[in-house]
Design a protein around this motif. Structure first.
Motif, PDB file in Angstrom:
ATOM      1  N   GLN A   5      26.277  45.461 115.752  1.00 57.89           N
ATOM      2  CA  GLN A   5      27.075  45.855 117.048  1.00 57.89           C
ATOM      3  C   GLN A   5      26.618  47.263 117.608  1.00 57.89           C
ATOM      4  O   GLN A   5      26.645  47.457 118.801  1.00 57.89           O
ATOM      5  CB  GLN A   5      28.464  45.553 116.895  1.00 57.89           C
ATOM      6  CG  GLN A   5      28.842  44.316 116.576  1.00 57.89           C
ATOM      7  CD  GLN A   5      30.315  44.083 116.192  1.00 57.89           C
ATOM      8  OE1 GLN A   5      30.823  44.833 115.466  1.00 57.89           O
ATOM      9  NE2 GLN A   5      30.946  42.959 116.623  1.00 57.89           N
ATOM     10  N   ASP A   6      26.373  48.068 116.436  1.00 55.44           N
ATOM     11  CA  ASP A   6      26.031  49.381 116.821  1.00 55.44           C
ATOM     12  C   ASP A   6      24.762  49.323 117.271  1.00 55.44           C
ATOM     13  O   ASP A   6      24.427  50.021 118.481  1.00 55.44           O
ATOM     14  CB  ASP A   6      26.087  50.204 115.555  1.00 55.44           C
ATOM     15  CG  ASP A   6      27.392  50.883 115.195  1.00 55.44           C
ATOM     16  OD1 ASP A   6      28.237  50.746 116.220  1.00 55.44           O
ATOM     17  OD2 ASP A   6      27.451  51.614 114.177  1.00 55.44           O
ATOM     18  N   LYS A   8      23.401  46.977 119.035  1.00 54.97           N
ATOM     19  CA  LYS A   8      23.547  46.557 120.711  1.00 54.97           C
ATOM     20  C   LYS A   8      23.922  47.581 121.571  1.00 54.97           C
ATOM     21  O   LYS A   8      23.651  47.671 122.483  1.00 54.97           O
ATOM     22  CB  LYS A   8      24.444  45.286 120.578  1.00 54.97           C
ATOM     23  CG  LYS A   8      24.387  44.485 121.976  1.00 54.97           C
ATOM     24  CD  LYS A   8      25.270  43.114 121.586  1.00 54.97           C
ATOM     25  CE  LYS A   8      25.264  42.249 122.996  1.00 54.97           C
ATOM     26  NZ  LYS A   8      26.222  41.183 123.140  1.00 54.97           N
ATOM     27  N   LEU A   9      24.953  48.226 120.698  1.00 59.28           N
ATOM     28  CA  LEU A   9      25.551  49.462 121.721  1.00 59.28           C
ATOM     29  C   LEU A   9      24.483  50.393 122.007  1.00 59.28           C
ATOM     30  O   LEU A   9      24.433  50.767 123.364  1.00 59.28           O
ATOM     31  CB  LEU A   9      26.711  50.121 121.018  1.00 59.28           C
ATOM     32  CG  LEU A   9      27.274  51.404 121.530  1.00 59.28           C
ATOM     33  CD1 LEU A   9      28.215  50.995 122.771  1.00 59.28           C
ATOM     34  CD2 LEU A   9      27.910  52.093 120.640  1.00 59.28           C
ATOM     35  N   ILE A  10      23.601  50.741 121.113  1.00 62.68           N
ATOM     36  CA  ILE A  10      22.443  51.762 121.414  1.00 62.68           C
ATOM     37  C   ILE A  10      21.721  51.023 122.393  1.00 62.68           C
ATOM     38  O   ILE A  10      21.161  51.783 123.236  1.00 62.68           O
ATOM     39  CB  ILE A  10      22.086  52.012 119.863  1.00 62.68           C
ATOM     40  CG1 ILE A  10      23.133  52.925 119.149  1.00 62.68           C
ATOM     41  CG2 ILE A  10      20.819  52.926 120.305  1.00 62.68           C
ATOM     42  CD1 ILE A  10      22.407  53.186 117.943  1.00 62.68           C
ATOM     43  N   LEU A  12      22.133  48.884 124.541  1.00 64.61           N
ATOM     44  CA  LEU A  12      22.635  49.074 126.189  1.00 64.61           C
ATOM     45  C   LEU A  12      22.754  50.580 126.537  1.00 64.61           C
ATOM     46  O   LEU A  12      22.474  50.461 127.757  1.00 64.61           O
ATOM     47  CB  LEU A  12      24.123  48.373 126.058  1.00 64.61           C
ATOM     48  CG  LEU A  12      24.437  46.859 125.980  1.00 64.61           C
ATOM     49  CD1 LEU A  12      25.832  46.565 125.633  1.00 64.61           C
ATOM     50  CD2 LEU A  12      24.127  46.372 127.220  1.00 64.61           C
TER      51      LEU A  12
ATOM     52  N   SER B 118      26.337  48.139 131.892  1.00 68.10           N
ATOM     53  CA  SER B 118      25.547  49.182 131.628  1.00 68.10           C
ATOM     54  C   SER B 118      25.859  50.299 132.345  1.00 68.10           C
ATOM     55  O   SER B 118      25.859  51.852 131.913  1.00 68.10           O
ATOM     56  CB  SER B 118      24.374  48.734 132.130  1.00 68.10           C
ATOM     57  OG  SER B 118      23.316  49.663 132.464  1.00 68.10           O
ATOM     58  N   LEU B 121      28.670  52.074 130.377  1.00 66.75           N
ATOM     59  CA  LEU B 121      28.231  52.939 129.611  1.00 66.75           C
ATOM     60  C   LEU B 121      27.670  54.236 129.961  1.00 66.75           C
ATOM     61  O   LEU B 121      27.642  55.221 129.349  1.00 66.75           O
ATOM     62  CB  LEU B 121      27.017  52.173 128.883  1.00 66.75           C
ATOM     63  CG  LEU B 121      26.919  52.689 127.326  1.00 66.75           C
ATOM     64  CD1 LEU B 121      28.001  52.777 126.404  1.00 66.75           C
ATOM     65  CD2 LEU B 121      25.819  51.640 126.829  1.00 66.75           C
ATOM     66  N   PHE B 136      23.903  62.498 121.022  1.00 70.92           N
ATOM     67  CA  PHE B 136      23.506  61.048 121.478  1.00 70.92           C
ATOM     68  C   PHE B 136      22.279  61.054 122.086  1.00 70.92           C
ATOM     69  O   PHE B 136      21.590  59.991 121.773  1.00 70.92           O
ATOM     70  CB  PHE B 136      24.707  60.587 122.072  1.00 70.92           C
ATOM     71  CG  PHE B 136      24.824  58.867 122.423  1.00 70.92           C
ATOM     72  CD1 PHE B 136      25.108  57.830 121.228  1.00 70.92           C
ATOM     73  CD2 PHE B 136      24.202  58.433 123.543  1.00 70.92           C
ATOM     74  CE1 PHE B 136      25.169  56.631 121.332  1.00 70.92           C
ATOM     75  CE2 PHE B 136      24.168  57.006 123.806  1.00 70.92           C
ATOM     76  CZ  PHE B 136      24.645  56.201 122.685  1.00 70.92           C
ATOM     77  N   VAL B 140      19.248  59.010 120.263  1.00 71.63           N
ATOM     78  CA  VAL B 140      18.974  57.515 120.700  1.00 71.63           C
ATOM     79  C   VAL B 140      17.987  57.496 121.829  1.00 71.63           C
ATOM     80  O   VAL B 140      17.102  56.486 121.647  1.00 71.63           O
ATOM     81  CB  VAL B 140      20.283  56.809 121.172  1.00 71.63           C
ATOM     82  CG1 VAL B 140      20.176  55.676 122.044  1.00 71.63           C
ATOM     83  CG2 VAL B 140      21.090  56.832 120.154  1.00 71.63           C
ATOM     84  N   VAL B 168      29.322  57.791 119.245  1.00 70.37           N
ATOM     85  CA  VAL B 168      29.251  56.378 118.996  1.00 70.37           C
ATOM     86  C   VAL B 168      30.740  55.570 119.251  1.00 70.37           C
ATOM     87  O   VAL B 168      30.900  54.726 119.866  1.00 70.37           O
ATOM     88  CB  VAL B 168      28.244  55.796 117.773  1.00 70.37           C
ATOM     89  CG1 VAL B 168      28.552  54.430 117.700  1.00 70.37           C
ATOM     90  CG2 VAL B 168      26.765  56.538 117.984  1.00 70.37           C
ATOM     91  N   ARG B 172      32.183  53.129 121.743  1.00 73.54           N
ATOM     92  CA  ARG B 172      32.677  51.839 121.317  1.00 73.54           C
ATOM     93  C   ARG B 172      34.029  51.571 121.907  1.00 73.54           C
ATOM     94  O   ARG B 172      34.309  50.548 122.531  1.00 73.54           O
ATOM     95  CB  ARG B 172      32.907  51.744 119.872  1.00 73.54           C
ATOM     96  CG  ARG B 172      31.638  51.522 119.138  1.00 73.54           C
ATOM     97  CD  ARG B 172      32.091  51.269 117.504  1.00 73.54           C
ATOM     98  NE  ARG B 172      30.884  51.750 116.856  1.00 73.54           N
ATOM     99  CZ  ARG B 172      31.267  52.485 115.638  1.00 73.54           C
ATOM    100  NH1 ARG B 172      32.406  52.916 115.396  1.00 73.54           N
ATOM    101  NH2 ARG B 172      30.402  52.453 114.943  1.00 73.54           N
ATOM    102  N   LEU B 175      33.890  51.051 125.926  1.00 69.35           N
ATOM    103  CA  LEU B 175      33.358  49.620 126.146  1.00 69.35           C
ATOM    104  C   LEU B 175      34.222  48.346 125.751  1.00 69.35           C
ATOM    105  O   LEU B 175      34.123  47.278 126.120  1.00 69.35           O
ATOM    106  CB  LEU B 175      32.061  49.225 125.491  1.00 69.35           C
ATOM    107  CG  LEU B 175      30.800  50.289 126.141  1.00 69.35           C
ATOM    108  CD1 LEU B 175      29.307  49.658 125.451  1.00 69.35           C
ATOM    109  CD2 LEU B 175      30.513  49.928 127.509  1.00 69.35           C
ATOM    110  N   HIS B 179      30.775  44.851 124.515  1.00 71.30           N
ATOM    111  CA  HIS B 179      29.325  44.717 124.045  1.00 71.30           C
ATOM    112  C   HIS B 179      29.182  43.616 122.769  1.00 71.30           C
ATOM    113  O   HIS B 179      28.214  43.561 121.931  1.00 71.30           O
ATOM    114  CB  HIS B 179      28.729  46.089 123.576  1.00 71.30           C
ATOM    115  CG  HIS B 179      29.609  46.596 122.373  1.00 71.30           C
ATOM    116  ND1 HIS B 179      30.782  47.056 122.381  1.00 71.30           N
ATOM    117  CD2 HIS B 179      29.003  46.983 121.182  1.00 71.30           C
ATOM    118  CE1 HIS B 179      31.201  47.563 121.120  1.00 71.30           C
ATOM    119  NE2 HIS B 179      30.120  47.662 120.382  1.00 71.30           N
ATOM    120  N   GLU B 180      30.605  43.166 122.588  1.00 69.45           N
ATOM    121  CA  GLU B 180      30.398  42.349 121.263  1.00 69.45           C
ATOM    122  C   GLU B 180      30.318  40.777 121.885  1.00 69.45           C
ATOM    123  O   GLU B 180      30.405  40.009 120.950  1.00 69.45           O
ATOM    124  CB  GLU B 180      31.984  42.344 120.686  1.00 69.45           C
ATOM    125  CG  GLU B 180      32.095  43.850 120.017  1.00 69.45           C
ATOM    126  CD  GLU B 180      33.419  44.078 119.587  1.00 69.45           C
ATOM    127  OE1 GLU B 180      34.253  43.070 119.399  1.00 69.45           O
ATOM    128  OE2 GLU B 180      33.863  45.286 119.343  1.00 69.45           O
TER     129      GLU B 180
END
Lengths: 130, 181
Positions: A5-6, A8-10, A12, B118, B121, B136, B140, B168, B172, B175, B179-180
Protein backbone atom coordinates in the motif's frame (compact mmCIF):
# COMPACT_ATOMS: atom_id res chain seq x y z
CA UNK A 1 -0.51 -0.53 6.44
CA UNK A 2 1.38 -2.92 4.21
CA UNK A 3 4.44 -2.05 2.20
CA UNK A 4 2.39 -2.75 -0.96
CA UNK A 5 0.00 0.00 0.00
CA UNK A 6 2.90 2.32 0.73
CA UNK A 7 4.40 1.47 -2.64
CA UNK A 8 1.08 2.29 -4.28
CA UNK A 9 0.90 5.56 -2.40
CA UNK A 10 4.40 6.47 -3.53
CA UNK A 11 3.59 5.47 -7.08
CA UNK A 12 0.50 7.67 -7.06
CA UNK A 13 2.50 10.54 -5.60
CA UNK A 14 5.12 10.25 -8.33
CA UNK A 15 2.38 10.16 -10.92
CA UNK A 16 0.76 13.29 -9.49
CA UNK A 17 4.05 15.13 -9.40
CA UNK A 18 4.99 14.08 -12.92
CA UNK A 19 1.62 15.28 -14.15
CA UNK A 20 2.19 18.63 -12.50
CA UNK A 21 5.54 18.96 -14.23
CA UNK A 22 4.17 17.88 -17.59
CA UNK A 23 1.59 20.65 -17.31
CA UNK A 24 4.23 23.35 -17.00
CA UNK A 25 3.78 25.91 -19.74
CA UNK A 26 6.03 26.30 -22.76
CA UNK A 27 7.34 29.62 -21.45
CA UNK A 28 8.51 27.89 -18.27
CA UNK A 29 10.39 25.31 -20.33
CA UNK A 30 12.02 28.04 -22.37
CA UNK A 31 12.99 30.07 -19.33
CA UNK A 32 14.44 27.02 -17.60
CA UNK A 33 16.44 26.12 -20.71
CA UNK A 34 17.75 29.69 -20.95
CA UNK A 35 18.74 29.65 -17.27
CA UNK A 36 20.53 26.34 -17.78
CA UNK A 37 22.42 27.59 -20.82
CA UNK A 38 23.50 30.71 -18.94
CA UNK A 39 24.71 28.61 -16.02
CA UNK A 40 26.62 26.18 -18.23
CA UNK A 41 28.21 29.09 -20.10
CA UNK A 42 29.61 30.23 -16.73
CA UNK A 43 31.83 27.16 -16.66
CA UNK A 44 34.11 28.44 -19.40
CA UNK A 45 34.09 32.04 -18.29
CA UNK A 46 37.16 33.26 -16.39
CA UNK A 47 36.54 34.57 -12.92
CA UNK A 48 37.33 38.23 -12.37
CA UNK A 49 39.02 38.74 -9.04
CA UNK A 50 39.27 42.49 -9.07
CA UNK A 51 38.03 45.26 -11.29
CA UNK A 52 40.26 48.05 -12.47
CA UNK A 53 43.53 48.56 -14.30
CA UNK A 54 45.27 45.94 -12.13
CA UNK A 55 42.66 43.40 -13.24
CA UNK A 56 43.74 39.80 -12.89
CA UNK A 57 41.90 36.81 -14.24
CA UNK A 58 42.07 33.10 -13.62
CA UNK A 59 40.00 30.04 -14.34
CA UNK A 60 37.26 29.30 -11.84
CA UNK A 61 38.87 26.14 -10.60
CA UNK A 62 42.31 27.60 -9.94
CA UNK A 63 43.96 30.40 -8.00
CA UNK A 64 42.73 32.33 -5.04
CA UNK A 65 38.96 32.46 -4.69
CA UNK A 66 37.32 35.83 -5.11
CA UNK A 67 36.13 35.83 -1.51
CA UNK A 68 39.68 35.29 -0.20
CA UNK A 69 40.92 38.06 -2.45
CA UNK A 70 38.25 40.41 -1.17
CA UNK A 71 39.05 39.51 2.44
CA UNK A 72 42.74 40.23 1.88
CA UNK A 73 41.96 43.58 0.28
CA UNK A 74 39.66 44.47 3.15
CA UNK A 75 42.31 43.53 5.74
CA UNK A 76 44.91 45.67 3.94
CA UNK A 77 42.48 48.59 3.84
CA UNK A 78 41.81 48.18 7.54
CA UNK A 79 45.51 48.21 8.41
CA UNK A 80 46.00 51.31 6.28
CA UNK A 81 43.05 53.08 7.86
CA UNK A 82 44.25 52.26 11.38
CA UNK A 83 47.72 53.55 10.49
CA UNK A 84 46.38 56.83 9.16
CA UNK A 85 44.10 57.21 12.12
CA UNK A 86 46.90 56.63 14.61
CA UNK A 87 49.11 59.15 12.82
CA UNK A 88 46.39 61.77 12.84
CA UNK A 89 45.37 61.16 16.42
CA UNK A 90 48.80 61.98 17.93
CA UNK A 91 48.85 65.23 19.96
CA UNK A 92 50.57 68.03 18.02
CA UNK A 93 53.71 69.30 19.64
CA UNK A 94 53.41 72.66 21.43
CA UNK A 95 56.07 75.26 20.67
CA UNK A 96 58.76 75.23 23.31
CA UNK A 97 60.44 78.48 24.02
CA UNK A 98 64.04 78.21 25.02
CA UNK A 99 67.51 79.25 23.96
CA UNK A 100 67.59 82.24 21.61
CA UNK A 101 63.79 82.56 21.51
CA UNK A 102 63.66 82.92 25.29
CA UNK A 103 66.43 85.50 25.29
CA UNK A 104 64.73 87.57 22.61
CA UNK A 105 61.45 87.50 24.49
CA UNK A 106 63.14 88.65 27.68
CA UNK A 107 64.99 91.44 25.89
CA UNK A 108 61.75 92.64 24.34
CA UNK A 109 60.13 92.81 27.77
CA UNK A 110 63.11 94.79 29.15
CA UNK A 111 62.96 97.23 26.24
CA UNK A 112 59.23 97.72 26.77
CA UNK A 113 59.82 98.46 30.47
CA UNK A 114 62.58 100.92 29.61
CA UNK A 115 60.38 102.74 27.12
CA UNK A 116 57.60 103.06 29.69
CA UNK A 117 60.09 104.41 32.20
CA UNK A 118 61.44 107.00 29.71
CA UNK A 119 57.92 108.11 28.84
CA UNK A 120 57.08 108.56 32.53
CA UNK A 121 60.29 110.49 33.08
CA UNK A 122 59.49 112.86 30.24
CA UNK A 123 56.02 113.46 31.63
CA UNK A 124 57.45 114.23 35.07
CA UNK A 125 60.04 116.69 33.78
CA UNK A 126 57.75 118.69 31.47
CA UNK A 127 56.08 120.81 34.21
CA UNK A 128 59.51 121.85 35.52
CA UNK A 129 60.77 122.83 32.08
CA UNK A 130 59.11 126.22 31.97
CA UNK B 1 32.01 13.91 -22.07
CA UNK B 2 33.18 17.42 -21.26
CA UNK B 3 32.37 19.07 -17.95
CA UNK B 4 30.02 21.53 -19.62
CA UNK B 5 28.14 18.75 -21.38
CA UNK B 6 27.88 16.77 -18.15
CA UNK B 7 26.63 19.82 -16.30
CA UNK B 8 24.12 20.57 -19.04
CA UNK B 9 22.84 17.00 -18.89
CA UNK B 10 22.58 17.12 -15.10
CA UNK B 11 20.76 20.46 -15.02
CA UNK B 12 18.34 19.48 -17.76
CA UNK B 13 17.49 16.41 -15.70
CA UNK B 14 16.67 18.31 -12.53
CA UNK B 15 15.44 21.70 -13.69
CA UNK B 16 11.73 20.91 -14.01
CA UNK B 17 11.52 19.07 -10.72
CA UNK B 18 13.54 21.78 -9.02
CA UNK B 19 11.22 24.42 -10.41
CA UNK B 20 8.14 22.53 -9.24
CA UNK B 21 9.63 22.05 -5.76
CA UNK B 22 10.50 25.75 -5.57
CA UNK B 23 7.07 26.73 -6.84
CA UNK B 24 5.38 24.54 -4.23
CA UNK B 25 7.46 26.24 -1.56
CA UNK B 26 7.14 29.88 -2.61
CA UNK B 27 3.84 29.86 -4.56
CA UNK B 28 5.18 32.30 -7.11
CA UNK B 29 6.29 31.30 -10.60
CA UNK B 30 8.73 34.17 -11.10
CA UNK B 31 10.29 33.78 -7.66
CA UNK B 32 10.58 30.04 -8.23
CA UNK B 33 12.27 30.67 -11.56
CA UNK B 34 14.75 33.08 -9.97
CA UNK B 35 15.50 30.57 -7.23
CA UNK B 36 16.20 27.78 -9.71
CA UNK B 37 18.33 30.03 -11.91
CA UNK B 38 20.34 31.24 -8.94
CA UNK B 39 20.80 27.67 -7.72
CA UNK B 40 22.09 26.61 -11.14
CA UNK B 41 24.57 29.48 -11.22
CA UNK B 42 25.78 28.79 -7.71
CA UNK B 43 26.26 25.10 -8.43
CA UNK B 44 28.29 25.87 -11.54
CA UNK B 45 30.40 28.60 -9.97
CA UNK B 46 31.19 26.84 -6.72
CA UNK B 47 30.85 23.14 -7.22
CA UNK B 48 31.32 22.31 -10.89
CA UNK B 49 34.77 20.95 -10.07
CA UNK B 50 33.26 18.46 -7.63
CA UNK B 51 32.49 14.90 -8.57
CA UNK B 52 29.33 14.61 -10.65
CA UNK B 53 27.80 12.23 -8.14
CA UNK B 54 27.83 15.06 -5.58
CA UNK B 55 25.99 17.55 -7.76
CA UNK B 56 22.47 16.47 -6.98
CA UNK B 57 22.57 16.76 -3.17
CA UNK B 58 24.58 19.97 -3.50
CA UNK B 59 22.11 21.42 -5.98
CA UNK B 60 19.13 20.64 -3.81
CA UNK B 61 20.91 22.04 -0.79
CA UNK B 62 21.51 25.30 -2.64
CA UNK B 63 17.89 25.30 -3.79
CA UNK B 64 16.70 24.74 -0.24
CA UNK B 65 18.88 27.60 1.04
CA UNK B 66 17.49 29.92 -1.61
CA UNK B 67 13.94 28.97 -0.65
CA UNK B 68 14.75 29.61 3.00
CA UNK B 69 16.20 33.00 2.05
CA UNK B 70 13.00 33.80 0.19
CA UNK B 71 10.88 32.99 3.24
CA UNK B 72 13.12 35.07 5.49
CA UNK B 73 12.79 38.04 3.19
CA UNK B 74 9.04 37.50 3.02
CA UNK B 75 8.79 37.52 6.82
CA UNK B 76 10.71 40.78 7.04
CA UNK B 77 8.65 42.29 4.21
CA UNK B 78 5.40 41.25 5.90
CA UNK B 79 6.52 42.76 9.19
CA UNK B 80 7.31 46.03 7.51
CA UNK B 81 4.08 46.03 5.49
CA UNK B 82 2.13 45.10 8.63
CA UNK B 83 2.67 48.61 9.94
CA UNK B 84 0.80 50.02 6.96
CA UNK B 85 -2.00 47.48 6.75
CA UNK B 86 -5.41 48.10 8.26
CA UNK B 87 -6.54 45.52 10.83
CA UNK B 88 -9.15 42.92 9.82
CA UNK B 89 -8.49 43.42 6.14
CA UNK B 90 -9.71 40.78 3.72
CA UNK B 91 -6.18 39.55 3.18
CA UNK B 92 -5.95 38.33 6.76
CA UNK B 93 -7.06 34.88 7.67
CA UNK B 94 -6.82 31.89 5.38
CA UNK B 95 -3.92 31.90 2.97
CA UNK B 96 -4.00 30.73 -0.62
CA UNK B 97 -3.42 27.14 0.45
CA UNK B 98 -6.45 27.05 2.72
CA UNK B 99 -8.53 29.00 0.24
CA UNK B 100 -7.77 26.60 -2.58
CA UNK B 101 -10.56 24.18 -3.45
CA UNK B 102 -10.16 20.83 -1.75
CA UNK B 103 -10.96 18.78 -4.81
CA UNK B 104 -12.46 15.82 -2.96
CA UNK B 105 -15.22 15.08 -5.46
CA UNK B 106 -15.77 11.39 -6.09
CA UNK B 107 -16.16 10.43 -9.72
CA UNK B 108 -17.82 7.21 -10.87
CA UNK B 109 -15.40 6.17 -13.60
CA UNK B 110 -12.17 4.60 -12.42
CA UNK B 111 -9.99 6.71 -14.68
CA UNK B 112 -11.60 9.86 -13.43
CA UNK B 113 -11.26 8.61 -9.89
CA UNK B 114 -7.59 7.98 -10.40
CA UNK B 115 -7.28 11.48 -11.75
CA UNK B 116 -9.09 12.85 -8.72
CA UNK B 117 -6.87 10.83 -6.39
CA UNK B 118 -3.81 12.12 -8.15
CA UNK B 119 -5.00 15.70 -7.84
CA UNK B 120 -5.86 15.17 -4.20
CA UNK B 121 -2.43 13.75 -3.59
CA UNK B 122 -0.83 16.67 -5.36
CA UNK B 123 -2.68 19.10 -3.13
CA UNK B 124 -1.85 17.03 -0.05
CA UNK B 125 1.84 17.19 -0.94
CA UNK B 126 1.48 20.92 -1.45
CA UNK B 127 0.16 21.49 2.06
CA UNK B 128 2.62 19.22 3.83
CA UNK B 129 4.87 21.04 6.31
CA UNK B 130 8.00 22.29 4.55
CA UNK B 131 10.50 19.84 5.96
CA UNK B 132 8.20 16.85 5.43
CA UNK B 133 7.55 17.91 1.85
CA UNK B 134 11.26 18.34 1.21
CA UNK B 135 12.10 14.91 2.60
CA UNK B 136 9.26 13.27 0.70
CA UNK B 137 10.05 14.91 -2.64
CA UNK B 138 13.79 14.33 -2.46
CA UNK B 139 13.40 10.70 -1.41
CA UNK B 140 10.45 9.68 -3.57
CA UNK B 141 10.61 11.94 -6.58
CA UNK B 142 14.30 12.66 -6.93
CA UNK B 143 15.28 9.25 -5.63
CA UNK B 144 17.98 10.55 -3.31
CA UNK B 145 19.30 8.20 -0.66
CA UNK B 146 18.68 8.98 3.00
CA UNK B 147 22.30 10.10 3.25
CA UNK B 148 22.10 12.43 0.25
CA UNK B 149 18.74 13.76 1.38
CA UNK B 150 20.23 14.55 4.77
CA UNK B 151 23.06 16.34 3.02
CA UNK B 152 20.65 18.32 0.87
CA UNK B 153 18.46 19.21 3.83
CA UNK B 154 21.41 19.92 6.10
CA UNK B 155 20.12 17.66 8.85
CA UNK B 156 20.75 14.20 10.26
CA UNK B 157 19.69 11.00 8.57
CA UNK B 158 17.41 10.34 11.54
CA UNK B 159 15.61 13.62 10.90
CA UNK B 160 15.14 12.69 7.25
CA UNK B 161 13.57 9.37 8.25
CA UNK B 162 11.28 11.11 10.73
CA UNK B 163 10.15 13.79 8.25
CA UNK B 164 9.64 11.23 5.52
CA UNK B 165 7.68 8.90 7.77
CA UNK B 166 5.41 11.72 8.94
CA UNK B 167 4.85 12.85 5.37
CA UNK B 168 3.80 9.37 4.29
CA UNK B 169 1.54 9.10 7.33
CA UNK B 170 -0.12 12.44 6.51
CA UNK B 171 -0.63 11.48 2.88
CA UNK B 172 -2.17 8.17 3.88
CA UNK B 173 -4.64 9.99 6.11
CA UNK B 174 -5.51 12.52 3.43
CA UNK B 175 -6.10 9.87 0.82
CA UNK B 176 -8.04 7.63 3.18
CA UNK B 177 -9.29 4.56 1.34
CA UNK B 178 -8.65 5.95 -2.13
CA UNK B 179 -5.30 4.30 -2.65
CA UNK B 180 -6.33 0.99 -1.12
CA UNK B 181 -8.72 0.18 -3.93
Amino acid sequence: MSSDQDAKLISLAKQALDEDVSELGEDIHLRLAAARRAAVAEMDRPVLFLKGPWLTTAPAAAGMPATAMAATAMAASLVLAVGIWSMRSTVPELPVYGGEDAQLAAQNMDLLSDMEFVAWLVMEEEPNAG
Amino acid sequence: MSDAAAMNRFLSGVEKKAFHIANLAVKDVDEAMDIVQDSMMTLVRRYSAKNESEWKPLFYRILRNRITDFHRRAVIRNRIMGFFRLPNSEEDGAGPILQAPAGYAVEPAFQVQMQATSEKLGKAIEVLPGRQREAFLLRVWEGLSVQDTARAMNCSEGSVKTHYSRAVHTLREVLGDDHEQ
